[in-house]
Design a protein around this motif. Structure first.
Motif, PDB file in Angstrom:
ATOM      1  N   GLY A 104       0.786  -1.221   0.000  1.00 33.01           N
ATOM      2  CA  GLY A 104       0.000   0.000   0.000  1.00 33.01           C
ATOM      3  C   GLY A 104       0.817   1.269   0.000  1.00 33.01           C
ATOM      4  N   GLN A 105       2.072   1.209  -0.506  1.00 33.66           N
ATOM      5  CA  GLN A 105       2.952   2.369  -0.448  1.00 33.66           C
ATOM      6  C   GLN A 105       3.271   2.971  -1.808  1.00 33.66           C
ATOM      7  OE1 GLN A 105       6.226   2.277   2.228  1.00 33.66           O
ATOM      8  NE2 GLN A 105       5.396   0.648   3.458  1.00 33.66           N
ATOM      9  N   ALA A 106       2.660   2.472  -2.874  1.00 32.51           N
ATOM     10  CA  ALA A 106       2.879   3.030  -4.210  1.00 32.51           C
ATOM     11  C   ALA A 106       1.796   2.473  -5.134  1.00 32.51           C
ATOM     12  CB  ALA A 106       4.269   2.666  -4.744  1.00 32.51           C
ATOM     13  N   PRO A 107       1.494   3.181  -6.216  1.00 36.61           N
ATOM     14  CA  PRO A 107       0.512   2.640  -7.159  1.00 36.61           C
ATOM     15  C   PRO A 107       1.127   1.525  -7.996  1.00 36.61           C
ATOM     16  CG  PRO A 107       1.395   4.712  -7.960  1.00 36.61           C
ATOM     17  CD  PRO A 107       1.974   4.525  -6.596  1.00 36.61           C
ATOM     18  N   ALA A 108       0.321   0.539  -8.333  1.00 38.48           N
ATOM     19  CA  ALA A 108       0.764  -0.530  -9.243  1.00 38.48           C
ATOM     20  C   ALA A 108       0.439  -0.108 -10.671  1.00 38.48           C
ATOM     21  CB  ALA A 108       0.058  -1.839  -8.895  1.00 38.48           C
ATOM     22  N   GLU A 109       1.478   0.102 -11.479  1.00 41.25           N
ATOM     23  CA  GLU A 109       1.276   0.577 -12.845  1.00 41.25           C
ATOM     24  C   GLU A 109       2.052  -0.304 -13.828  1.00 41.25           C
ATOM     25  OE1 GLU A 109       0.614   5.336 -12.201  1.00 41.25           O
ATOM     26  OE2 GLU A 109       2.679   4.603 -12.062  1.00 41.25           O
ATOM     27  N   PRO A 110       1.537  -1.500 -14.095  1.00 40.62           N
ATOM     28  CA  PRO A 110       2.267  -2.421 -14.987  1.00 40.62           C
ATOM     29  C   PRO A 110       2.417  -1.886 -16.409  1.00 40.62           C
ATOM     30  CG  PRO A 110       0.061  -3.249 -14.469  1.00 40.62           C
ATOM     31  CD  PRO A 110       0.309  -2.106 -13.558  1.00 40.62           C
ATOM     32  N   VAL A 111       1.450  -1.116 -16.886  1.00 44.61           N
ATOM     33  CA  VAL A 111       1.557  -0.563 -18.246  1.00 44.61           C
ATOM     34  C   VAL A 111       2.715   0.436 -18.324  1.00 44.61           C
ATOM     35  CG1 VAL A 111       0.380   0.779 -20.023  1.00 44.61           C
ATOM     36  CG2 VAL A 111      -0.892  -0.946 -18.697  1.00 44.61           C
ATOM     37  N   VAL A 112       2.805   1.283 -17.286  1.00 42.01           N
ATOM     38  CA  VAL A 112       3.920   2.242 -17.242  1.00 42.01           C
ATOM     39  C   VAL A 112       5.253   1.504 -17.162  1.00 42.01           C
ATOM     40  CG1 VAL A 112       4.953   4.148 -15.949  1.00 42.01           C
ATOM     41  CG2 VAL A 112       2.466   3.988 -16.178  1.00 42.01           C
ATOM     42  N   PHE A 113       5.275   0.435 -16.380  1.00 42.95           N
ATOM     43  CA  PHE A 113       6.505  -0.366 -16.276  1.00 42.95           C
ATOM     44  C   PHE A 113       6.927  -0.881 -17.656  1.00 42.95           C
ATOM     45  CE2 PHE A 113       8.038  -4.799 -16.124  1.00 42.95           C
ATOM     46  CZ  PHE A 113       9.324  -4.542 -15.664  1.00 42.95           C
ATOM     47  N   LEU A 114       5.995  -1.472 -18.393  1.00 43.86           N
ATOM     48  CA  LEU A 114       6.336  -2.002 -19.722  1.00 43.86           C
ATOM     49  C   LEU A 114       6.708  -0.876 -20.692  1.00 43.86           C
ATOM     50  CD1 LEU A 114       3.609  -4.779 -20.131  1.00 43.86           C
ATOM     51  CD2 LEU A 114       6.060  -5.089 -19.700  1.00 43.86           C
ATOM     52  N   ALA A 115       6.031   0.255 -20.551  1.00 49.07           N
ATOM     53  CA  ALA A 115       6.307   1.388 -21.446  1.00 49.07           C
ATOM     54  C   ALA A 115       7.721   1.937 -21.244  1.00 49.07           C
ATOM     55  CB  ALA A 115       5.281   2.494 -21.222  1.00 49.07           C
ATOM     56  N   THR A 116       8.273   1.755 -20.052  1.00 52.83           N
ATOM     57  CA  THR A 116       9.660   2.186 -19.809  1.00 52.83           C
ATOM     58  C   THR A 116      10.651   1.059 -20.067  1.00 52.83           C
ATOM     59  OG1 THR A 116       9.343   1.681 -17.458  1.00 52.83           O
ATOM     60  CG2 THR A 116       9.056   3.967 -18.139  1.00 52.83           C
ATOM     61  N   LEU A 117      10.227  -0.177 -19.821  1.00 47.29           N
ATOM     62  CA  LEU A 117      11.153  -1.312 -19.987  1.00 47.29           C
ATOM     63  C   LEU A 117      11.532  -1.535 -21.454  1.00 47.29           C
ATOM     64  CD1 LEU A 117      12.488  -3.839 -18.505  1.00 47.29           C
ATOM     65  CD2 LEU A 117      10.512  -5.107 -19.390  1.00 47.29           C
ATOM     66  N   LEU A 118      10.538  -1.537 -22.337  1.00 52.79           N
ATOM     67  CA  LEU A 118      10.786  -1.922 -23.735  1.00 52.79           C
ATOM     68  C   LEU A 118      11.739  -0.953 -24.440  1.00 52.79           C
ATOM     69  CD1 LEU A 118       7.239  -3.230 -24.713  1.00 52.79           C
ATOM     70  CD2 LEU A 118       9.261  -4.526 -24.019  1.00 52.79           C
ATOM     71  N   PRO A 119      11.593   0.371 -24.277  1.00 49.42           N
ATOM     72  CA  PRO A 119      12.580   1.259 -24.911  1.00 49.42           C
ATOM     73  C   PRO A 119      13.992   1.040 -24.386  1.00 49.42           C
ATOM     74  CG  PRO A 119      10.608   2.490 -24.320  1.00 49.42           C
ATOM     75  CD  PRO A 119      10.478   1.148 -23.695  1.00 49.42           C
ATOM     76  N   TRP A 120      14.124   0.799 -23.078  1.00 50.08           N
ATOM     77  CA  TRP A 120      15.459   0.535 -22.520  1.00 50.08           C
ATOM     78  C   TRP A 120      16.039  -0.765 -23.092  1.00 50.08           C
ATOM     79  CZ3 TRP A 120      18.770   3.469 -19.825  1.00 50.08           C
ATOM     80  CH2 TRP A 120      18.284   4.622 -19.214  1.00 50.08           C
ATOM     81  N   LEU A 121      15.190  -1.766 -23.257  1.00 53.89           N
ATOM     82  CA  LEU A 121      15.665  -3.035 -23.839  1.00 53.89           C
ATOM     83  C   LEU A 121      16.126  -2.831 -25.278  1.00 53.89           C
ATOM     84  CD1 LEU A 121      16.072  -6.080 -23.724  1.00 53.89           C
ATOM     85  CD2 LEU A 121      13.659  -6.359 -24.352  1.00 53.89           C
TER      86      LEU A 121
END
Length: 259
Positions: A218-235
């Motif tokens: 309960g200490q941060a929002p869960a944002e899996p779409v944002v995670f993927l949106a940042t992961l793929l460009p870095w990859l």
């Protein structure tokens, strides 16, 4: 089918090489014993001396575990490459038609084994010493897998640095995951940083991977779409960088057969 069999065998060979190194070199065993436990116990006991809040204790346990996952998925592949280099074997290894991503996947197999040991230790000690239990197993697993994916992306970048710098890459390889974890707010919100650092932290996939873990407390929002949106460009950027670094190293005669 035959086209897949050869890469799979080479990935297995890399993982087997790492296993042998760990069995023969006590230094490698410290990766799953002394060093992670020192981090875990020092952070856990420090937090417990100030508060009994289960959210804080949980943040220490899951944060430390996520950090180690990123470290091992980043480190294993490049450490294998560096071992071959230091042992004077790199030219012999390069006689085979290797691909750089086979090093990364071979390291990932080794990382999975080490992480299972570390996760068991952290969760068991967390329960015994601090009363921590995982309350959202599926969401926690998703967060841990996100950390593993981030570690693989860092491994791709680190392979490129190893191609360019060879033995001089050692310091960078060890420091890289730790610096990224600190900037990603592993135990705290990234709002503690100045605004330019906050902006940089928001484009790091590790920040959103840690947020997935924090969300189970309960200490941060869960944002899996944002995670993927940042992961793929870095990859994608990592793959381009490493392929360029490999081509440069081959032009300079540092590598011959790796593709």
């Amino acid at each position: 089918m035959l086209e897949l069999k050869a890469p799979c065998r080479r990935v297995y060979a890399h993982a087997y090489h790492i296993t042998l190194s760990m069995r023969r070199d006590a230094f490698r065993l410290l990766d799953v014993t002394l060093w992670p436990l020192v981090l875990f116990l020092s952070m856990g006991l420090f937090a417990q001396s100030f508060t009994k809040d289960p959210r804080v204790i949980g943040l220490v346990v899951l944060g430390a575990l996520g950090w180690r996952i990123i470290y091992h998925f980043q480190m294993e592949a490049v450490q294998l490459y560096m071992d071959n280099y230091w042992q004077g074997m790199i030219e012999h290894v390069m006689i085979a038609p290797l691909k750089w991503w086979e090093f990364v996947l071979g390291g990932a197999v080794s990382a999975v084994v080490k992480i299972l040991v570390i996760a068991f230790s952290f969760l068991l000690l967390g329960r015994i010493l601090f009363g921590f239990t995982v309350r959202a197993p599926l969401a926690t697993l998703v967060g841990l897998l996100a950390c593993a994916a981030c570690g693989l992306v860092l491994a791709v970048f680190s392979m490129g640095v190893a191609f360019l710098k060879r033995g001089d890459a050692f310091a960078f390889i060890f420091a890289f995951p730790d610096v990224i974890a600190v900037l990603s707010g592993v135990f705290y919100p990234v709002t503690v940083f100045p605004r330019p650092v906050q902006a940089f932290a928001q484009i790091l996939p590790t920040t959103h991977a840690f947020n997935l873990l924090k969300s189970t407390l309960g200490q941060a929002p869960a944002e899996p779409v944002v995670f993927l949106a940042t992961l793929l460009p870095w990859l994608a950027a990592g793959a381009v960088f490493t392929q360029w670094a490999l081509a440069k190293a081959r032009r300079e005669g540092k590598l011959v057969k790796m593709k």
